[in-house]
Design an enzyme around this catalytic site. Sequence first.
Site, mmCIF file in Angstrom:
data_model
loop_
_atom_site.group_PDB
_atom_site.id
_atom_site.type_symbol
_atom_site.label_atom_id
_atom_site.label_comp_id
_atom_site.label_asym_id
_atom_site.label_seq_id
_atom_site.Cartn_x
_atom_site.Cartn_y
_atom_site.Cartn_z
ATOM 1 N N GLU A 1 -3.536 -9.213 0.229
ATOM 2 C CA GLU A 1 -4.086 -8.965 1.571
ATOM 3 C C GLU A 1 -5.596 -8.922 1.485
ATOM 4 O O GLU A 1 -6.146 -8.237 0.616
ATOM 5 C CB GLU A 1 -3.523 -7.643 2.099
ATOM 6 C CG GLU A 1 -3.895 -7.373 3.539
ATOM 7 C CD GLU A 1 -3.223 -6.113 4.073
ATOM 8 O OE1 GLU A 1 -2.021 -5.895 3.813
ATOM 9 O OE2 GLU A 1 -3.909 -5.333 4.754
ATOM 10 N N GLU B 1 0.838 -1.213 0.000
ATOM 11 C CA GLU B 1 0.000 0.000 0.000
ATOM 12 C C GLU B 1 0.865 1.251 0.000
ATOM 13 O O GLU B 1 0.787 2.088 0.895
ATOM 14 C CB GLU B 1 -0.960 -0.028 1.178
ATOM 15 C CG GLU B 1 -1.908 -1.195 1.076
ATOM 16 C CD GLU B 1 -3.055 -1.163 2.082
ATOM 17 O OE1 GLU B 1 -3.049 -0.293 2.974
ATOM 18 O OE2 GLU B 1 -3.944 -2.017 1.961
HETATM 19 C C1 GAL Z 1 -4.156 -2.689 5.304
HETATM 20 C C2 GAL Z 1 -2.676 -2.605 5.609
HETATM 21 C C3 GAL Z 1 -2.311 -3.448 6.813
HETATM 22 C C4 GAL Z 1 -3.284 -3.186 7.917
HETATM 23 C C5 GAL Z 1 -4.677 -3.505 7.453
HETATM 24 C C6 GAL Z 1 -5.751 -3.361 8.510
HETATM 25 O O1 GAL Z 1 -4.598 -1.671 4.514
HETATM 26 O O2 GAL Z 1 -1.914 -3.043 4.526
HETATM 27 O O3 GAL Z 1 -1.016 -3.164 7.227
HETATM 28 O O4 GAL Z 1 -3.181 -1.861 8.289
HETATM 29 O O5 GAL Z 1 -4.982 -2.607 6.401
HETATM 30 O O6 GAL Z 1 -7.006 -3.619 7.978
#
Ligand code: GAL
Length: 828
Positions: free
Chosen positions: A521, A429
């Site tokens: 993710e 991100e």
């Molecule tokens: C994502 C991020 C993670 C964590 C997660 C929580 O956007 O990459 O590190 O913050 O959100 O939902």
Amino acid sequence: MHKRKNLSSSLFLLTLVGIILLSSCSKKEDAFANRKVSFNSDWSFHLNDSIKDKDTIGASTTWRTLDVPHDWSIEGQFDEKSPGGYGGGSLNGGLGWYKKTFKVAAADSSKVTSITFDGVYKDSEVWVNGHYLGKRPNGYIGFQYEMTPYLNYGDKENEIIVKVDNSKQPNSRWYSGSGIYRNVWIETTDKLHVAQWGTYVTTPKVTAEKASVSFETTIQNKYTVTKKAIVTTTIFKNDTQVTSVTQDITIQPNTNLVVNQASDVETPVLWSVEAPELYTAVTEISIDEQVVDQYKTNFGIRDFKFDVDKGFILNGKQVKIKGVCLHHDLGPLGSAINTRAIERQLEIMKEMGVNGIRTSHNPPATELLELCDKMGFIVMDEAFDMWKIAKTKYDYANDWDKWHEKDLVDQLRRDRNHASVFIWSIGNEIPDQWSESGAKTAIELADLTRKYDKTRPITAGMNPPVNMNIDDVTLQFEQANVQFNAIAKSGALDIIGYNYAHQTYEHHKKNFPNVPFIATETTSGLQTRGYYDAVSDTIKKWPVRWDLKFTEGNPGNTVSAYDQVQTPWGSTHEATWKIIKKHDFLSGMFIWTGFDYIGEPTPYEWPSVSSYFGIVDLAGIPKDVYYMYQSEWTDKTVLHIFPHWNWKAGQTVDVWAYYNKADEVELFLNGKSVGVRSKKGDDLHVMWRIPFQAGTLKAVSRKNGKTVLEKEIKTAGNPANLKLTADRSTIKADGNDLSFVIVDILDAKDILAPNANNEINFELKGNGKIVGVCSGDPVSHESYKGSKHTALNGKCLVVVQSGKKSGRLELTAKSKGLKQATIVITAE
Ligand code: GAL
């Protein structure tokens, strides 16, 4: 130094050679036993500002002795005003000093001696005998300094001083820990030796009949004269020699030489997730028949690709990546690494059916990769959480220009032999992803990555790669302006990595027809282990946004553990898996997260100090959705029902069941059927909504009318007993090993008291210590380092560490009004 044995690879002589080798191998171990030795014990440590610089060190008397790996932040109190903020887990950073005296044998004065730190968080500076060795801002990468010119040999002491500066806060979005939190080594070699991370083993061609194996070895000559030597690389499988290759070299003084060699392995035993078979390459450098250096590299032989249509193919077979993201903290142990603690995390993941790990969002501990090699995980090895544009005021963006190239190259050289590493991620991100300069950086990082490893694809976790704001998701990419995701469009990536945006996955091929897919993710579901809002309809859909004040959730910041609460950008666990499961081209997913971690609570506010994202809580105790994955991802026969059965008379309660290998489940309340349920379509659970009545809830799963499994949950009375269960009751007496002991609070009939939150006191007799206590409660502010802790929903964890003497460790748990319990752990 020792005499080089001539290793024959003749098949006829193989067995005999194997025997000779085994004995010669153990001699070799001895001869090179001090090539790399632990430098973890007996450091002196001083925290905070009374020492301003290295020269005023002597003025302070407040030093304590400890062994590293060490994390000083975890020893502190939770602090609502912590400058690191809620992201950092409300635990403080600061400035720490470490020092240690040591002697170096006179015999080593002709050798090269280096100190290696596997990771120091962060901004470390190191001196030996007053000489400045250097600074390393990055808290996650390993680094080495040569000390040879500055050392005293023989009886005279040496002193090493390490300054660790984690005082500039905030510098992380999650709990980082502070200090020398990974292992430290002293490496002693001949002046002619394999350089640091100096081997690179690849397998350019793999078939069932034969694998070609290539070795690229960097040899360093620290002599002031040219050296002639022989480099021999021998492959072993389980201590048996497989093949060997030898080459003469001439190497100029004070230079590095890259030596390329190749061997074939006949009928190779391939590395896979189910059978993670490893080989070892032993590199030997000999001068005049004397072996002067020996270096071992574990590697795997496997063939894989990411395919636009078929997803991830490993050794010719399609494998869906069922992965989780993990941060590096180890719950109550903080960030101080402990191999057994990592192994336990991986064991718990494996039990659930996980086959992939994403090292979010930084270079992991080498021990994690070694375990993934041995246990069979597909690792996505990630480098950065930001590039030039910062996410928090003092984070790595400040060091980007000066350090990113070295940090990335070091990570690639360090990790590229690991059989488990299948994907490089150049970032998570990255805010620069929205600008043209982000595209340039992506290309620079991808080029650099390919320079050091062409065998693995490159991705980045993008949030998201497609524009969610355009209504027709199938057209997003075409319509997006140049501002939209410059990284995805840059052509730098071999695989398009999606963070979240599961609604768009099915359209991936329209947006990126030629680039394979990975969900880097997903999910970000939120749950408190063992806590339930009994009726799904009343579940508060909080938080609305991670950075908004929490106004509509539950008092006490609890989150119902039905799989129904998620971040706005995420999904339920079921929703994303249903899509990933459906299509071959969706190669797999990494769920946010396998375990709860310290910091980044959601809602982002006090009193919450740790995350709710884990499928397993901070203590290592699974939440219910663990069994949904287990029912889908493993061959185990699963029937899991929840919630607990302690409610108010007449209260309406939703009962959920996860199951597999059955056509239906029937639920009985106090012997009376309340209905038969079957999963329809792509359902992953069944549900009954029933009025509560104290007693026994029993579920029976059946296939073709025959019972597969039965599960019961009973209404518990008041807490009365304690029960201790150790994950291992025999551990090594090495001062390092751990036994993780779960405490259950039971009623008088030994039924788990599901709402019990008694405070438990622990006592340990014998040569060992309690190194962590934890209930998994994200709002608890009790120290993880004490010897007492308040349970969460009937359960708590205590972690016992062995001392260096063998014997009995007797752990007793006591709590006011409850019958105490004792367990014996043997250290041997
Ligand atoms: C994502 C991020 C993670 C964590 C997660 C929580 O956007 O990459 O590190 O913050 O959100 O939902």
